[in-house]
Design an enzyme around this catalytic site. Structure first.
Site, PDB file in Angstrom:
ATOM      1  CG  HIS A  65      -1.974   1.052   1.210  1.00 32.20           C
ATOM      2  ND1 HIS A  65      -3.198   0.882   1.805  1.00 32.20           N
ATOM      3  CD2 HIS A  65      -1.994   2.302   0.687  1.00 32.20           C
ATOM      4  CE1 HIS A  65      -3.935   1.977   1.644  1.00 32.20           C
ATOM      5  NE2 HIS A  65      -3.210   2.862   0.965  1.00 32.20           N
ATOM      6  CG  HIS A  67      -1.052   6.794  -1.819  1.00 26.17           C
ATOM      7  ND1 HIS A  67      -2.270   6.696  -2.445  1.00 26.17           N
ATOM      8  CD2 HIS A  67      -1.227   6.275  -0.577  1.00 26.17           C
ATOM      9  CE1 HIS A  67      -3.150   6.163  -1.614  1.00 26.17           C
ATOM     10  NE2 HIS A  67      -2.549   5.887  -0.469  1.00 26.17           N
ATOM     11  CG  LEU A  68       4.864   4.736  -5.629  1.00 21.13           C
ATOM     12  CD1 LEU A  68       5.721   3.793  -6.456  1.00 21.13           C
ATOM     13  CD2 LEU A  68       5.602   5.133  -4.354  1.00 21.13           C
ATOM     14  CG  ASN A  99      -4.770   8.077  -4.516  1.00 21.90           C
ATOM     15  OD1 ASN A  99      -3.764   7.404  -4.742  1.00 21.90           O
ATOM     16  ND2 ASN A  99      -4.923   8.756  -3.398  1.00 21.90           N
ATOM     17  CG  ASP A 159      -6.211   3.835  -0.258  1.00 25.44           C
ATOM     18  OD1 ASP A 159      -6.779   3.535   0.803  1.00 25.44           O
ATOM     19  OD2 ASP A 159      -5.185   4.534  -0.318  1.00 25.44           O
ATOM     20  CG  HIS A 186      -9.968   4.478   2.388  1.00 27.90           C
ATOM     21  ND1 HIS A 186      -8.897   5.335   2.366  1.00 27.90           N
ATOM     22  CD2 HIS A 186     -10.896   5.080   3.162  1.00 27.90           C
ATOM     23  CE1 HIS A 186      -9.174   6.410   3.105  1.00 27.90           C
ATOM     24  NE2 HIS A 186     -10.384   6.279   3.587  1.00 27.90           N
ATOM     25  CG  HIS A 239      -5.535   2.669   5.710  1.00 27.00           C
ATOM     26  ND1 HIS A 239      -6.881   2.737   5.906  1.00 27.00           N
ATOM     27  CD2 HIS A 239      -5.299   3.262   4.523  1.00 27.00           C
ATOM     28  CE1 HIS A 239      -7.440   3.361   4.870  1.00 27.00           C
ATOM     29  NE2 HIS A 239      -6.494   3.683   4.025  1.00 27.00           N
ATOM     30  CG  ASP A 312      -1.764   4.871   3.645  1.00 17.89           C
ATOM     31  OD1 ASP A 312      -1.756   5.116   2.424  1.00 17.89           O
ATOM     32  OD2 ASP A 312      -2.646   5.284   4.413  1.00 17.89           O
TER      33      ASP A 312
END
Lengths: 428, 316
Positions: A65, A67-68, A99, A159, A186, A239, A312
């Site tokens: 999990h 976010h890049l 996202n 998410d 999520h 999470h 996360d």
């Protein structure tokens, strides 16, 4: 021994509860050739020799999990910098959420992500995109999951934007199951102070902030586990932050529901009080909860009620976080610090090194069908040499992510990755 | 010129909330306020105390009384005051609070008085600016100058705090006035009660040093003063109460309630008042009402605060 390319001598391999045992790891053609008791005698021929005495040998970790931020928010992070943080943080498999902008709801976005990863880190860390569950993450129409799966998405998730419609959630779980992919949800009731980033409780009441109550998570998690039971399908809860949800998961598992769950190091180490000075570095969704929740989560990861750990990793630019608390975005960075933070729990006896390997490697690889090194002959030679005694200051210069929005900023952590190998080749 | 206690030094750079003040500092502040109150009754209401000092009034949220009070307080002490409001400010043009603050600081004011709709905004500014930051209300978090003027008014009306009980009535959850008053009055030895519907009580109120009541008739019994809070009309739209009529019926303060209070009990309100909602119109104008004393005391307290904070450096 013929064909041995690399011999790692004298590393300590954790074994469940004990102090671990000293081993020699022999690698050939990118795979584990042999793991032998450290003797220093195993003939290695022409192999490169690495003295790993004093270092802990871990399988390369998996973060399911992150976010890049690429495409769309490259000023926060891009795939190259995110994978750099992963490589230095000990992560060989990285799953990234959808996202982005545009949202990863089409094969072209998935392919772009994979191309960027290949171009920037050709030897890995390996990127495994998570496709959008609904088109545009809008929670109304299903995303083209077959197309996304064919392009390389390993799971599906909304998410960041909770799915409010139970009907949409049901159909998405059904559709994803045809593709053999897990849905990661999520859990957040979108009507109860969503994304406020601070727990509803003593602290929010004192500071005059809108808090998100822990039940906002549990209510949505309850819907998901009931759907999973009704449909007899798996669901993975993202999470998890509070005792109430842990107890719900334990109840669901006792009924045979195919539910799995994750939590993050910050939920195991910090409480809502971290936000006491209106520090937006502690603003995260779901929010940091209470001491009681921390204790419940520690027990849950020990006992496997919560199956895996994830970061996360949610990078933001400094200027975005350096605003009034209620105007700041939610999210904390995690790839650089996760292993050292988890090791503090091992040092304190809250977790064993074996738990760490289970939570960060074995279990997530099992859930999402990713490459895993169990140090058996033929396994991919993906491993980390971790120096548990090395202390380092968490500051922008020591982090490989573009961002430094971590609530551990300014703290000195003990334990750092000394070297990271994937397929027998050193990546950092 | 009074300096509070004989050798007391005012060590604070900023005023963010009342929790930072010791009872000794509060006493010293009140002593200074009494002195300045006398100035306000003179025919020439101006002293040269803060001549050459400049105070920026940065009100990023609408305010009339607090802003005017600080403005008058500064001018009576001969400080130069400059106003910056949200409308027409660069905040409206998308500038961040940090940039606005740094811009203001570059004009080297001695103090910035800030009113802002975000809880924590005053602390955010204070952490980034070298000049004195005075919190004139940040979101729902704190309103220290209001609490200080309320306590000052009560101390004058009661002649002391010992054994006194105060009821704070209404929307405590959304009230920075209530938060700061609970902290300060508890510290000064006042017993504090809260009364209002559960939907308007803050989370974690059970950990506050107060008694919580749902029934106004019981809550008001024997109290020495009632502080009514303003009810914002948005609370109805947010689904926290059914309508103003029902609210006024259950939690509006009337004469019949005050009759249950201690003999000589006072009525307070931080203003602006919704007459007929949180308080009966007649009661607001009654002899028991301290509402105008609060305004007058507020001016004196703010003069005292500006004096203590702005002459801090020369005291050192």
């Amino acid at each position: 021994m013929s064909g041995c390319q690399l011999a790692v001598r004298g590393a300590t391999l954790p074994d469940g509860r004990g102090k671990g045992r000293r081993v020699d790891l022999l690698v050939a053609r990118g795979k584990v050739l042999e793991l032998a008791p450290a003797a220093g005698k195993t003939p290695a021929g022409e192999a490169e020799e690495i003295d790993a005495s004093g270092l802990v040998l871990l399988p390369s970790l998996t973060d399911a999990h992150t976010h890049l931020r690429e495409p769309g928010y490259e000023y926060k992070e891009d795939i190259a910098s995110g994978l750099s943080a992963a490589a230095h943080g000990g992560f060989g498999n990285v799953m990234c959420m959808a996202n982005t902008n545009p949202v990863n709801d089409s094969a072209s976005v998935t392919e772009l992500m994979l191309d960027r990863a290949k171009d920037s880190w050709p030897r890995g860390p390996r990127l495994f995109p998570i496709g959008a569950l609904t088109r545009g993450l809008a929670g109304r129409e299903l995303a083209p999951m077959a197309e996304l799966a064919e392009a390389g998405c390993v799971a599906f998730s909304n998410d960041g934007v909770p799915v409010s419609s139970s009907e949409v959630m049901r159909r998405a779980m059904e559709y994803a199951s045809d593709l053999g992919r897990r849905v990661i949800d999520h859990c957040e009731d979108p009507s109860m102070n969503p994304a406020s980033g601070v727990n509803d409780g003593v602290l929010s009441g004192r500071l005059g902030l809108d808090g998100q109550p822990d039940v906002a998570e549990t209510i949505q998690a309850a819907r998901d586990v009931l759907l999973a039971e009704y449909l007899d399908l798996p669901v993975h809860l993202a999470h998890v932050s509070c005792r109430r949800t842990v107890e719900l998961i334990a109840w669901a598992k006792s009924r045979g529901v195919r539910v799995t769950a994750e939590t993050c190091p910050h939920y195991l180490l910090l409480t809502e009080e971290r936000a006491a000075g209106f520090d937006s570095l502690a603003k995260v969704n779901p929010p940091l909860r209470t001491r009681d929740d921390v204790l419940a989560l520690r027990q849950a990861v020990r006992e496997g009620v919560v199956d895996i750990l994830v970061t996360d990793h949610a990078p933001h630019a400094d200027c975005e976080k350096e605003v009034e608390f209620d105007a700041a975005p939610c999210g904390v960075c995690g790839l650089d610090t996760a292993l050292a933070l988890t090791w503090t729990l091992v040092r304190e006896g809250e977790l064993t090194a074996g738990d760490l390997v289970r939570l960060w490697a074995e279990a997530p690889c099992g859930l999402f069908d990713l490459p895993l090194n169990r140090f058996r002959p033929g396994d991919p030679a993906d491993f980390v040499l971790f120096d548990p005694g090395r202390s380092w200051l968490v500051c922008p210069d020591s982090l490989h992510s573009k961002a430094a929005n971590t609530p551990f900023l300014g703290r000195t952590l003990e334990g750092r990755v000394r070297a990271h190998f994937l397929g027998g080749r050193k990546i950092v | 010129m009074p300096t509070g206690d004989d050798d007391m030094q005012w060590l604070h750079k900023d005023l963010l909330d009342v929790s930072q003040l010791s009872t000794r500092e509060v006493a010293s502040l009140f002593e200074t306020a009494r002195y300045f109150r006398e100035i306000n009754s003179r025919s020439v209401k101006k002293v040269p105390t803060l001549r050459g000092k400049s105070v920026v009034l940065f009100f990023a949220e609408p305010s009339t009384r607090t802003k005017t009070s600080f403005d008058v307080a500064g001018k009576r002490l001969s400080a130069d005051t400059f106003s910056l409001s949200a409308t027409g400010s660069s905040l409206k043009k998308g500038e961040t609070l940090k940039d606005t603050a740094l811009t203001l600081q570059a004009m080297s004011p001695d103090a910035i008085v800030i009113r802002h709709s975000s809880s924590g905004a005053a602390q955010f500014l204070a952490e980034r600016l070298d000049c004195c930051v005075i919190n004139a209300g940040d979101g729902r978090h704190a309103h220290p100058t209001q609490a200080l003027l309320d306590a000052f008014t009560l101390s004058e009306a009661w002649g002391g705090f010992k054994g006194r009980t105060l009821l704070i009535l209404g929307d405590v959850a959304h009230s920075r006035v209530a938060r700061s008053n609970v902290i300060l009055l508890d510290r000064l030895g006042v017993k504090v009660r809260l009364c209002g519907p559960r939907t308007l009580m803050p989370s974690g109120v059970e950990t506050w040093p107060v008694g919580v009541h749902r029934d106004l008739d019981q809550a008001v019994r024997g109290v020495d003063a009632v502080m009514c809070l303003r009810l914002q009309l948005e609370r109805q739209q947010a689904g926290l109460l059914p309508d103003l009529r029902e609210y006024a019926r259950l939690f509006g303060l009337g004469r019949r309630h005050l009759d249950r209070a201690a003999k000589g009990a006072f009525v307070m309100h931080p203003g602006p008042i919704n007459r007929g909602v949180e308080i009966d119109s007649d009661l607001a104008d009654s002899p028991e009402s301290l509402i105008l004393e609060q305004v007058a005391g507020g001016l004196a307290v703010r003069m005292a605060l500006l004096f203590l904070f702005l002459s801090r450096k020369t005291n050192e």
